[in-house]
Design an enzyme around this catalytic site. Sequence first.
Site, PDB file in Angstrom:
ATOM      1  N   GLY A  11     -59.290 -14.293  41.094  1.00  0.00           N
ATOM      2  CA  GLY A  11     -59.141 -12.841  41.071  1.00  0.00           C
ATOM      3  C   GLY A  11     -60.450 -12.208  40.281  1.00  0.00           C
ATOM      4  O   GLY A  11     -60.918 -12.970  39.166  1.00  0.00           O
ATOM      5  N   ARG A  15     -59.814  -4.197  37.171  1.00  0.00           N
ATOM      6  CA  ARG A  15     -59.262  -3.114  36.053  1.00  0.00           C
ATOM      7  C   ARG A  15     -59.992  -3.450  34.614  1.00  0.00           C
ATOM      8  O   ARG A  15     -59.832  -2.624  33.907  1.00  0.00           O
ATOM      9  CB  ARG A  15     -57.924  -2.913  36.078  1.00  0.00           C
ATOM     10  CG  ARG A  15     -57.661  -2.161  37.207  1.00  0.00           C
ATOM     11  CD  ARG A  15     -56.040  -2.122  37.390  1.00  0.00           C
ATOM     12  NE  ARG A  15     -55.114  -3.354  37.875  1.00  0.00           N
ATOM     13  CZ  ARG A  15     -53.991  -3.647  37.314  1.00  0.00           C
ATOM     14  NH1 ARG A  15     -53.206  -2.801  36.695  1.00  0.00           N
ATOM     15  NH2 ARG A  15     -53.250  -4.676  37.973  1.00  0.00           N
ATOM     16  N   GLU A 154     -42.408  -7.706  47.037  1.00  0.00           N
ATOM     17  CA  GLU A 154     -43.512  -6.906  46.411  1.00  0.00           C
ATOM     18  C   GLU A 154     -43.346  -5.474  46.255  1.00  0.00           C
ATOM     19  O   GLU A 154     -42.944  -5.023  47.180  1.00  0.00           O
ATOM     20  CB  GLU A 154     -44.864  -7.365  47.093  1.00  0.00           C
ATOM     21  CG  GLU A 154     -45.278  -8.827  46.939  1.00  0.00           C
ATOM     22  CD  GLU A 154     -45.317  -9.402  45.518  1.00  0.00           C
ATOM     23  OE1 GLU A 154     -45.879  -8.758  44.687  1.00  0.00           O
ATOM     24  OE2 GLU A 154     -44.514 -10.302  45.143  1.00  0.00           O
ATOM     25  N   LYS A 350     -79.588 -21.687   4.241  1.00  0.00           N
ATOM     26  CA  LYS A 350     -79.850 -22.129   5.513  1.00  0.00           C
ATOM     27  C   LYS A 350     -80.334 -23.558   5.603  1.00  0.00           C
ATOM     28  O   LYS A 350     -81.418 -23.955   4.915  1.00  0.00           O
ATOM     29  CB  LYS A 350     -80.640 -20.965   6.320  1.00  0.00           C
ATOM     30  CG  LYS A 350     -80.803 -21.343   7.781  1.00  0.00           C
ATOM     31  CD  LYS A 350     -81.970 -21.405   8.275  1.00  0.00           C
ATOM     32  CE  LYS A 350     -83.041 -22.467   7.872  1.00  0.00           C
ATOM     33  NZ  LYS A 350     -84.331 -22.258   8.660  1.00  0.00           N
ATOM     34  N   ASN A 376     -80.772 -25.144 -11.635  1.00  0.00           N
ATOM     35  CA  ASN A 376     -80.424 -23.801 -12.138  1.00  0.00           C
ATOM     36  C   ASN A 376     -81.541 -22.884 -11.206  1.00  0.00           C
ATOM     37  O   ASN A 376     -82.833 -23.085 -11.383  1.00  0.00           O
ATOM     38  CB  ASN A 376     -80.888 -23.303 -13.533  1.00  0.00           C
ATOM     39  CG  ASN A 376     -80.022 -22.100 -13.848  1.00  0.00           C
ATOM     40  OD1 ASN A 376     -80.341 -21.127 -13.292  1.00  0.00           O
ATOM     41  ND2 ASN A 376     -79.333 -21.894 -15.171  1.00  0.00           N
ATOM     42  N   SER A 404     -86.762 -17.053 -12.859  1.00  0.00           N
ATOM     43  CA  SER A 404     -86.561 -15.614 -12.055  1.00  0.00           C
ATOM     44  C   SER A 404     -87.636 -15.326 -11.164  1.00  0.00           C
ATOM     45  O   SER A 404     -88.928 -15.525 -11.622  1.00  0.00           O
ATOM     46  CB  SER A 404     -86.159 -14.631 -12.900  1.00  0.00           C
ATOM     47  OG  SER A 404     -85.067 -14.700 -13.442  1.00  0.00           O
TER      48      SER A 404
HETATM   49  C1  UD1 Z   1     -48.131 -11.587  41.596  1.00  0.00           C
HETATM   50  C2  UD1 Z   1     -46.601 -11.934  42.196  1.00  0.00           C
HETATM   51  C3  UD1 Z   1     -45.485 -10.738  41.842  1.00  0.00           C
HETATM   52  C4  UD1 Z   1     -45.317 -10.888  40.294  1.00  0.00           C
HETATM   53  C5  UD1 Z   1     -46.723 -10.805  39.507  1.00  0.00           C
HETATM   54  C6  UD1 Z   1     -46.318 -11.243  38.214  1.00  0.00           C
HETATM   55  C7  UD1 Z   1     -47.614 -12.337  44.303  1.00  0.00           C
HETATM   56  C8  UD1 Z   1     -47.814 -12.044  45.747  1.00  0.00           C
HETATM   57  N1  UD1 Z   1     -47.045 -11.563  43.700  1.00  0.00           N
HETATM   58  O1  UD1 Z   1     -48.295 -10.202  41.812  1.00  0.00           O
HETATM   59  O2  UD1 Z   1     -44.482 -10.928  42.439  1.00  0.00           O
HETATM   60  O3  UD1 Z   1     -44.459 -10.048  40.014  1.00  0.00           O
HETATM   61  O4  UD1 Z   1     -47.722 -11.786  40.220  1.00  0.00           O
HETATM   62  O5  UD1 Z   1     -47.526 -11.038  37.498  1.00  0.00           O
HETATM   63  O6  UD1 Z   1     -48.085 -13.328  44.127  1.00  0.00           O
HETATM   64  N2  UD1 Z   1     -55.062 -14.990  42.551  1.00  0.00           N
HETATM   65  C9  UD1 Z   1     -56.036 -15.884  43.172  1.00  0.00           C
HETATM   66  N3  UD1 Z   1     -56.301 -16.018  44.352  1.00  0.00           N
HETATM   67  C10 UD1 Z   1     -56.060 -14.939  45.176  1.00  0.00           C
HETATM   68  C11 UD1 Z   1     -54.853 -14.070  44.887  1.00  0.00           C
HETATM   69  C12 UD1 Z   1     -54.676 -13.962  43.349  1.00  0.00           C
HETATM   70  O7  UD1 Z   1     -56.333 -16.741  42.368  1.00  0.00           O
HETATM   71  O8  UD1 Z   1     -56.189 -14.906  46.440  1.00  0.00           O
HETATM   72  C13 UD1 Z   1     -54.896 -15.048  41.205  1.00  0.00           C
HETATM   73  C14 UD1 Z   1     -55.456 -13.804  40.308  1.00  0.00           C
HETATM   74  O9  UD1 Z   1     -56.595 -14.034  39.723  1.00  0.00           O
HETATM   75  C15 UD1 Z   1     -54.270 -13.688  39.201  1.00  0.00           C
HETATM   76  C16 UD1 Z   1     -53.012 -14.325  39.937  1.00  0.00           C
HETATM   77  O10 UD1 Z   1     -53.330 -15.071  41.016  1.00  0.00           O
HETATM   78  O11 UD1 Z   1     -54.524 -14.276  38.037  1.00  0.00           O
HETATM   79  C17 UD1 Z   1     -52.049 -13.146  40.551  1.00  0.00           C
HETATM   80  O12 UD1 Z   1     -52.533 -12.319  41.434  1.00  0.00           O
HETATM   81  P1  UD1 Z   1     -52.218 -10.836  41.493  1.00  0.00           P
HETATM   82  O13 UD1 Z   1     -53.099 -10.431  42.862  1.00  0.00           O
HETATM   83  O14 UD1 Z   1     -52.775 -10.043  40.396  1.00  0.00           O
HETATM   84  O15 UD1 Z   1     -50.740 -10.804  41.896  1.00  0.00           O
HETATM   85  P2  UD1 Z   1     -49.982  -9.604  41.352  1.00  0.00           P
HETATM   86  O16 UD1 Z   1     -50.272  -8.411  41.750  1.00  0.00           O
HETATM   87  O17 UD1 Z   1     -49.820  -9.767  39.566  1.00  0.00           O
HETATM   88 CA    CA Z   2     -51.861  -9.357  38.168  1.00  0.00          CA
END
Ligand code: UD1
Ligand code: CA
Length: 452
Positions: A11, A15, A154, A350, A376, A404
């Site tokens: 991801g 944010r 979700e 250094k 010294n 010195s």
């Molecule tokens: C996810 C869970 C949710 C849980 C929450 C806890 C899902 C759909 N939902 O939501 O139930 O309560 O975690 O934190 O799983 N990522 C990838 N590839 C992707 C999508 C995500 O690698 O295609 C990785 C992101 O980098 C991230 C993690 O998976 O580190 C979680 O993904 P995110 O989309 O943030 O899920 P949440 O909305 O947190």
């Molecule tokens: Ca998350």
Amino acid sequence: MQLAHIILAAGKGTRMKSSLPKVLHPILDQPMILYAVDTSYRVTSRPPVLVVGHAAEHVQAVVGERAEYVLQEEQLGTGHAVKVAMPYVRQRADVVLVTYGDMPLLRPETLRHLVQVHADTQSTITMLSVVLDDPHGYGRVLRDAQGNVVGVVEEVDATPEQRQIRELNAGIYCFDVPWLDEHLPRIQPSPIKGEYYLPELIGMAVAEGRRVTAIPVEDTDEVVGINTRVHLAEATKIMQRRINEAWMLAGVTIMDPQTAYIGPHVQLAQDVVIYPQTTIWGDTRVGEGTEIGPQSYILSSTIGRHVRIFHSVVEHAILEDRVEIGPFAHLRKGAHLAEGVHMGNFGEVKNSYLGPGTKMGHFSYIGDAHVGANVNIGAGTITCNYDGVRKNKTVIEDEAFIGSDTMLVAPVRVGRGAKTGAGSVVTRDIPPYTLAYGVPARPKRRLDEPTS
Ligand code: UD1
Ligand code: CA
């Protein structure tokens, strides 16, 4: 049982509002992702499979050989992310852990417990849940009247009643590999966001009459995911407290744990004392009885026993036993202070060795030098090591006395027991037991050699 581990980290981390990929933001002195990778290694004893996407090359460059990588080109959801990792898992493991790269506070013991419960209950899926007052952003865990887990919904897809549920999906799972492999392709995209949700599998398993177990975590901090820099600061504080408490219980005095920052790879011996506003980073090791601070910064240095570091900066240096430095000393890369060296205020060293018992009290710069024992170094002494083109070496032999404000124009050698007068500019070697002074300094007279 063969155990594998998939860490999702594809991801973007929008944010964070950063050009740095989210999982590379540091907690203390270490990128977030390395906490997850270290934890994984401690549970499975082998590198995890890291699913990368956004800034994949950058993440790979930082994590290096500590993980295997699969590229998820498009982030189509957590279910899709696990699916792309399956070629690295299906032949090698019968059970797989799935966690996130942005949950640095998860403990190895918690994952071990998850795997143990998975085996003991013969579940198809075992997951961590978390009970929070503020459920915002999490999937809700659905249970039937008997308390059995029946699914996860979700937040975006939840009904108003479901949104009231306080038991939440932590996003950490243990799966049976053959079942997982067979069912991942059956996940349908979510009606609202079009993503392939991993938690869909929970409903599928339940519908097939399989056992799904959810264990609420005891320490809710562990499953805090980092999404913003506010979370980043919170996680840093929690990690700081964990590390400091562990050292205090191991016999280290930390006068003000709120303002002492110790990296996860530092090693401290018993009876080390850390004064307020002190930061110790990298792979620093500190010996017994050493006192550091207040207001000191130590990076990847080796520090002996009963050393005293006071208001100083020490980077990539070696300090042997009973060295004293500061206030306001700066040791840079390659500084090596032998036993009992005293370096007082406003000194910089250094890439230089200072032999046992050598004293350098005030306002000096020693660079690219080899200084013997019991020398010294007078106030304001400078090794003029740089001629504009090259760095040149200064050698000061044992027992020499540098007056010195001496300028040592390198390359130059001051012989054993030699002396320079105050304000000398030394441009030529000074033979042993000779007094030299002036600008430029010239030998003026022989000194008595000590009778031994
Ligand atoms: C996810 C869970 C949710 C849980 C929450 C806890 C899902 C759909 N939902 O939501 O139930 O309560 O975690 O934190 O799983 N990522 C990838 N590839 C992707 C999508 C995500 O690698 O295609 C990785 C992101 O980098 C991230 C993690 O998976 O580190 C979680 O993904 P995110 O989309 O943030 O899920 P949440 O909305 O947190
Ligand atoms: Ca998350």
